[in-house]
Design a protein around this motif. Structure first.
Motif, short mmCIF file in Angstrom:
data_model
loop_
_atom_site.label_atom_id
_atom_site.label_comp_id
_atom_site.label_asym_id
_atom_site.label_seq_id
_atom_site.Cartn_x
_atom_site.Cartn_y
_atom_site.Cartn_z
N SER A 165 0.91 -1.20 -0.01
CA SER A 165 0.08 0.14 0.18
C SER A 165 0.88 1.46 0.26
O SER A 165 0.41 2.08 -0.58
CB SER A 165 -0.94 -0.01 1.16
OG SER A 165 -0.18 0.01 2.22
N GLY A 166 1.91 1.31 0.64
CA GLY A 166 2.78 2.41 0.64
C GLY A 166 2.29 3.65 1.25
O GLY A 166 2.78 4.82 1.00
N GLY A 167 1.14 3.48 1.88
CA GLY A 167 0.51 4.65 2.66
C GLY A 167 -0.23 5.57 1.41
O GLY A 167 -0.46 6.60 2.22
N CYS A 168 -0.49 5.12 0.42
CA CYS A 168 -1.33 5.88 -0.42
C CYS A 168 -2.74 5.67 -0.23
O CYS A 168 -3.20 4.71 0.38
CB CYS A 168 -0.90 5.48 -2.00
SG CYS A 168 0.77 5.79 -2.32
N SER A 169 -3.33 6.85 -0.50
CA SER A 169 -4.80 6.42 -0.30
C SER A 169 -5.71 7.31 -1.58
O SER A 169 -5.15 8.20 -2.21
CB SER A 169 -5.31 7.27 0.91
OG SER A 169 -5.13 8.70 0.94
N TYR A 170 -7.05 6.94 -1.39
CA TYR A 170 -8.02 7.54 -2.31
C TYR A 170 -9.39 7.73 -1.73
O TYR A 170 -9.72 6.54 -1.11
CB TYR A 170 -8.12 6.47 -3.65
CG TYR A 170 -9.07 7.16 -4.53
CD1 TYR A 170 -8.73 8.00 -5.73
CD2 TYR A 170 -10.36 6.49 -4.52
CE1 TYR A 170 -9.70 8.45 -6.43
CE2 TYR A 170 -11.32 6.93 -5.65
CZ TYR A 170 -10.96 7.60 -6.61
OH TYR A 170 -11.93 8.14 -7.57
N ASN A 171 -9.75 8.72 -1.49
CA ASN A 171 -11.02 9.25 -0.93
C ASN A 171 -11.09 8.55 0.35
O ASN A 171 -12.00 8.01 0.95
CB ASN A 171 -12.28 8.82 -1.79
CG ASN A 171 -12.54 9.72 -2.78
OD1 ASN A 171 -11.78 10.93 -3.00
ND2 ASN A 171 -13.23 9.48 -3.94
N GLY A 172 -9.89 8.46 1.30
CA GLY A 172 -9.90 7.91 2.60
C GLY A 172 -9.65 6.53 2.54
O GLY A 172 -9.40 6.09 3.56
N LYS A 173 -9.53 5.97 1.31
CA LYS A 173 -9.43 4.38 1.43
C LYS A 173 -7.82 4.08 1.23
O LYS A 173 -7.40 4.92 -0.02
CB LYS A 173 -10.33 3.80 0.38
CG LYS A 173 -11.74 4.15 0.49
CD LYS A 173 -12.32 3.21 1.56
CE LYS A 173 -13.61 3.44 1.67
NZ LYS A 173 -14.42 2.84 2.71
N THR A 174 -7.36 3.17 1.71
CA THR A 174 -5.90 2.72 1.74
C THR A 174 -5.86 2.23 0.16
O THR A 174 -6.61 1.23 -0.14
CB THR A 174 -5.51 1.95 2.70
OG1 THR A 174 -5.63 2.48 3.86
CG2 THR A 174 -3.82 1.44 2.45
N LEU A 175 -4.81 2.57 -0.63
CA LEU A 175 -4.81 1.83 -1.95
C LEU A 175 -3.81 0.94 -1.83
O LEU A 175 -2.69 0.78 -1.09
CB LEU A 175 -4.31 2.87 -3.01
CG LEU A 175 -5.13 4.07 -3.24
CD1 LEU A 175 -4.55 5.11 -4.06
CD2 LEU A 175 -6.51 3.48 -4.03
N HIS A 176 -4.01 -0.04 -2.90
CA HIS A 176 -3.12 -1.23 -2.90
C HIS A 176 -2.74 -1.64 -4.50
O HIS A 176 -3.40 -0.98 -5.18
CB HIS A 176 -3.80 -2.62 -2.38
CG HIS A 176 -4.18 -2.39 -1.04
ND1 HIS A 176 -3.49 -2.79 0.00
CD2 HIS A 176 -5.53 -2.25 -0.67
CE1 HIS A 176 -4.48 -2.60 1.25
NE2 HIS A 176 -5.41 -2.21 0.90
N VAL A 177 -1.46 -2.19 -4.82
CA VAL A 177 -0.96 -2.47 -5.96
C VAL A 177 -1.08 -3.92 -6.21
O VAL A 177 -0.44 -4.46 -5.32
CB VAL A 177 0.32 -1.81 -6.55
CG1 VAL A 177 0.69 -2.16 -7.81
CG2 VAL A 177 0.43 -0.35 -6.06
N GLY A 178 -1.90 -4.24 -7.19
CA GLY A 178 -2.15 -5.68 -7.26
C GLY A 178 -0.67 -6.34 -8.07
O GLY A 178 0.09 -5.57 -8.39
#
Length: 63
Positions: free
Chosen positions: A24-37
């Motif tokens: 996840s690297g600490g990235c977010s989108y609209n308050g949701k934690t982002l993940h890279v598949g």
């Protein structure tokens, strides 16, 4: 004044998207934690547990 606004915007972007080499690297989108598949897709997990994919540009610094 424009320079201050630009620097402020860059600072906010840096805080919300931090770097990192983890899932996840600490990235977010609209308050949701982002993940890279595994294949490079950018997503967050919805409240119902489903993967919701977003544009890869939001995960640029998450890799």
């Amino acid at each position: 004044m424009k320079k201050m606004i630009i620097l402020f915007a860059i600072g906010i972007a840096a805080i919300s998207c931090g770097g990192g080499g983890s899932d996840s690297g600490g990235c977010s989108y609209n308050g949701k934690t982002l993940h890279v598949g595994e294949k490079g897709g950018c997503y967050y997990v919805s409240s119902s547990g489903n993967k919701e994919y977003v544009d890869k540009k939001y995960c640029r610094t998450c890799y």
